[in-house]
Motif scaffolding. Structure first.
Motif, short mmCIF file in Angstrom:
data_model
loop_
_atom_site.label_atom_id
_atom_site.label_comp_id
_atom_site.label_asym_id
_atom_site.label_seq_id
_atom_site.Cartn_x
_atom_site.Cartn_y
_atom_site.Cartn_z
N TRP A 2 0.85 -1.19 0.00
CA TRP A 2 0.00 0.00 0.00
C TRP A 2 0.88 1.24 0.00
N PHE A 3 0.62 2.14 -0.93
CA PHE A 3 1.42 3.36 -1.03
C PHE A 3 0.83 4.48 -0.18
N GLY A 4 -0.44 4.76 -0.36
CA GLY A 4 -1.09 5.77 0.46
C GLY A 4 -1.00 7.17 -0.09
N PRO A 60 -2.75 10.36 5.73
CA PRO A 60 -2.00 10.40 6.99
C PRO A 60 -1.64 9.01 7.49
N ASN A 61 -0.45 8.87 8.02
CA ASN A 61 0.07 7.63 8.62
C ASN A 61 0.18 6.49 7.61
N SER A 62 0.22 6.81 6.34
CA SER A 62 0.43 5.80 5.30
C SER A 62 1.93 5.63 5.07
N ALA A 78 16.66 16.50 -6.82
CA ALA A 78 16.44 15.06 -6.94
C ALA A 78 16.65 14.40 -5.59
N LEU A 79 15.69 13.58 -5.17
CA LEU A 79 15.78 12.86 -3.90
C LEU A 79 15.48 11.38 -4.13
N VAL A 80 15.99 10.54 -3.26
CA VAL A 80 15.63 9.12 -3.24
C VAL A 80 15.05 8.83 -1.86
N VAL A 81 13.77 8.40 -1.84
CA VAL A 81 13.04 8.24 -0.60
C VAL A 81 12.70 6.76 -0.41
N PRO A 82 13.09 6.15 0.72
CA PRO A 82 12.70 4.75 0.98
C PRO A 82 11.27 4.68 1.50
N VAL A 83 10.46 3.83 0.87
CA VAL A 83 9.06 3.66 1.27
C VAL A 83 8.85 2.21 1.67
N ALA A 84 8.22 2.00 2.84
CA ALA A 84 7.99 0.65 3.34
C ALA A 84 6.99 -0.10 2.47
N LEU A 85 7.26 -1.37 2.23
CA LEU A 85 6.36 -2.24 1.45
C LEU A 85 5.51 -3.03 2.44
N GLU A 86 4.33 -2.51 2.73
CA GLU A 86 3.46 -3.14 3.71
C GLU A 86 2.02 -3.11 3.22
N PRO A 87 1.19 -4.07 3.66
CA PRO A 87 -0.21 -4.09 3.19
C PRO A 87 -1.02 -2.98 3.86
N ALA A 88 -2.12 -2.65 3.24
CA ALA A 88 -3.00 -1.64 3.80
C ALA A 88 -3.71 -2.18 5.03
N PRO A 89 -4.06 -1.31 5.97
CA PRO A 89 -4.83 -1.77 7.14
C PRO A 89 -6.14 -2.38 6.69
N PRO A 90 -6.56 -3.46 7.32
CA PRO A 90 -7.81 -4.10 6.90
C PRO A 90 -9.01 -3.21 7.21
N GLY A 91 -10.06 -3.42 6.47
CA GLY A 91 -11.30 -2.69 6.71
C GLY A 91 -12.47 -3.62 6.55
N GLY A 92 -13.67 -3.08 6.74
CA GLY A 92 -14.88 -3.87 6.55
C GLY A 92 -15.37 -4.57 7.79
N ALA A 103 -10.35 1.39 0.52
CA ALA A 103 -10.32 2.44 -0.50
C ALA A 103 -9.37 2.06 -1.62
N ASP A 104 -8.24 1.46 -1.27
CA ASP A 104 -7.28 1.06 -2.29
C ASP A 104 -7.81 -0.11 -3.10
N GLU A 105 -8.43 -1.09 -2.43
CA GLU A 105 -8.92 -2.27 -3.13
C GLU A 105 -10.10 -1.95 -4.03
N LEU A 106 -10.96 -1.04 -3.59
CA LEU A 106 -12.14 -0.67 -4.38
C LEU A 106 -11.88 0.51 -5.29
N ARG A 107 -10.62 0.99 -5.31
CA ARG A 107 -10.21 2.06 -6.22
C ARG A 107 -10.96 3.36 -5.98
N VAL A 108 -11.12 3.72 -4.69
CA VAL A 108 -11.72 5.00 -4.35
C VAL A 108 -10.76 5.78 -3.45
N SER A 109 -9.49 5.75 -3.80
CA SER A 109 -8.46 6.36 -2.97
C SER A 109 -8.48 7.88 -3.00
N HIS A 110 -9.44 8.48 -3.76
CA HIS A 110 -9.52 9.93 -3.80
C HIS A 110 -10.14 10.51 -2.53
#
Length: 474
Positions: free
Chosen positions: A276-278, A307-309, A359-373, A398-405
């Motif tokens: 999850w990118f966030g 926030p907190n993504s 130019a920057l190089v930023v490390p981003v954690a590869l982690e799943p999105a918090p569960p919902g539902g 939101a990410d799975e249903l493609r409503v991340s807006h």
């Protein structure tokens, strides 16, 4: 002309005549039997036994006579008990689908397109030698348009194909497409890689397709695109055609995505776990590129960060321009979604960013999105929302249903067939904003406001970032 000029001209002519002529290779017929018999047959022998035909079927109820689709006809004869929602007698009809698949594991794992087996209740595969086997559907992933099947009783001599590296492909590489076009039987077509990282094709969420001019026709879906070593480098999925036939523009899902789905199935998961990118991204237009002083419009522009993504914790912010993921260039948001989405959970991804010209190089954690539902409920009662399953919009959902807006509201997770919600056109991913003047913040709000009958229903739905206002009689 002076004597000096004449001498200079003569010397130049002498030099030209003395220069050796450019040798041209003589044209000649093949000199040996081996040269005459150059063929793709060894590649086909290696890959074709692992390509299967996939047959899906389901039983559905349809009107017994087309007259019952006519509202005037139904007005005279009316609905009769047990005759269906639209009136008139119904009959059972078998809907069928036909496609191809590829065996990737000796345990009987077969990869195919999700749209080949979507909504099918019975699926069988036929091997290249015509043996047929029943299968279980292990995993469906509409976001990549891939599905994984497993043979119920795989034979000991099951042929498999090696999964190659789609990232090593280059435009111009020779490829073969193997499948079952139009149901005529296994067929092989030959072409080249026409383009890489094609987006905006519209058949899956994660878009970075391999384009080929190898003929792909209906029935090829789920079949193999192989390189000259007989390795799988793509799963054929779509064609660009106005007539339904091949026009030399076909698309295949690259094996980087195939590996992700296969590994999820092997791990016993019924869903694909993705990082999850966030962050919400947009294309870089010519105007945006000019304002950012870019040489050309490329990259994915960060519009907002949840926030907190992982993106927020990495320090990314609105206005950052993402240009690469782990040194692989990103041309647009679809390209970023593919490059980031195929990374395995765990570890970090290096995101190249341009911020205020630096130019920057930023490390981003590869982690799943918090569960919902967890608070999901199904709406009942006399309202247009009856039959809709709704939940608070969590980041993972939101990410799975493609409503991340957006990150608030009540999202429709599923809609029961033939329900009131289905009849008014509600769809998974719709976000309920308000009903009869009341703001909807949680599922209980929607349940309370729809528990009583109303002569008039007024509601607002956010669909893909667009607010839709509707009014219906009770």
């Amino acid at each position: 002309m002076t004597r000096l000029t004449v001498l200079a001209t003569a010397a130049a002519l002498a030099l030209v005549s003395a220069a050796p002529a450019v040798a041209q290779a003589p044209r000649q017929a093949p000199a040996t039997r081996a040269e005459v018999q150059l063929s793709f047959a060894p590649v086909v022998r290696r890959a074709a036994p692992a390509v299967v035909n996939v047959y899906g079927s389901r039983v559905e109820q349809v009107q017994a006579h087309p007259f019952f689709d006519d509202p005037i006809f139904r007005r005279f004869f009316g609905d009769r008990g047990g005759q269906g929602r639209q009136g008139g007698p119904q009959r059972a009809e078998v809907a069928r689908s036909l496609g191809s698949g590829v065996i990737v594991e000796r345990s009987g794992l077969v990869i195919t397109n999700n749209h080949v087996v979507e909504n099918m209740t019975e699926v069988k595969v036929a091997l290249a030698d015509r043996r047929e086997f029943e299968v279980d559907i292990v995993l469906r992933d509409p976001r990549t348009d891939l599905a994984v099947l497993r043979l119920k009783s795989p034979p000991s001599d099951l042929a498999t194909i090696e999964i190659g590296d789609s990232d090593a492909l280059e435009v111009g590489d020779l490829v073969l497409a193997i499948g079952n076009p139009f149901g005529v039987g296994q067929t092989v077509t030959q072409g080249i890689v026409s383009a890489l990282a094609r987006t905006q094709v519209g058949v899956a969420d994660y878009q970075s397709f391999v384009q080929t001019d190898a003929a792909i026709n209906p029935g090829n879906s789920g079949g193999a695109l192989v390189d000259m070593s007989g390795r799988l480098i793509g799963v054929n999925t779509a064609i660009f055609s106005r007539s339904g036939g091949s026009h030399g523009i076909g698309f295949a899902i690259p094996t980087a995505l195939v590996r992700l789905v296969v590994e999820s199935a092997k791990a016993g998961s019924q869903t694909v776990r993705r990082p999850w990118f966030g962050g919400r991204l947009q294309n870089v237009t010519a105007d945006v590129a000019e304002s950012l002083r870019l040489a050309r419009p490329t990259g994915a522009l960060v519009v907002s960060v949840v926030p907190n993504s992982p993106a927020a914790r990495a320090g990314l912010r609105a206005g950052d321009l993402i240009t690469a993921v782990d040194n692989q260039a990103v041309e647009d948001p679809d390209g970023f979604g593919y490059r980031f989405g195929v990374k395995p959970i765990g570890g970090m991804a290096s995101i190249a960013v341009t911020r205020n010209g630096r130019a920057l190089v930023v490390p981003v954690a590869l982690e799943p999105a918090p569960p919902g539902g967890q608070d999901a409920i199904t709406i009942t009662g006399p309202s247009p929302f009856a039959g809709a399953r709704v939940a608070t919009l969590a980041p993972g959902m939101a990410d799975e249903l493609r409503v991340s807006h957006r990150s608030d509201g009540v999202v429709v997770m599923a809609v029961e067939p033939n329900s009131a919600a289905a009849q008014v056109g509600l769809q998974p991913g719709d976000v309920v904003v308000g009903v009869n003047g009341r703001e909807i913040a949680k599922p209980d709000d929607l349940r309370e406001v729809t528990a009583q009958r109303s002569r008039l229903w007024r509601f607002q739905i956010d669909r893909g970032g667009q607010i839709i206002s509707s009014m219906l009689g009770g």
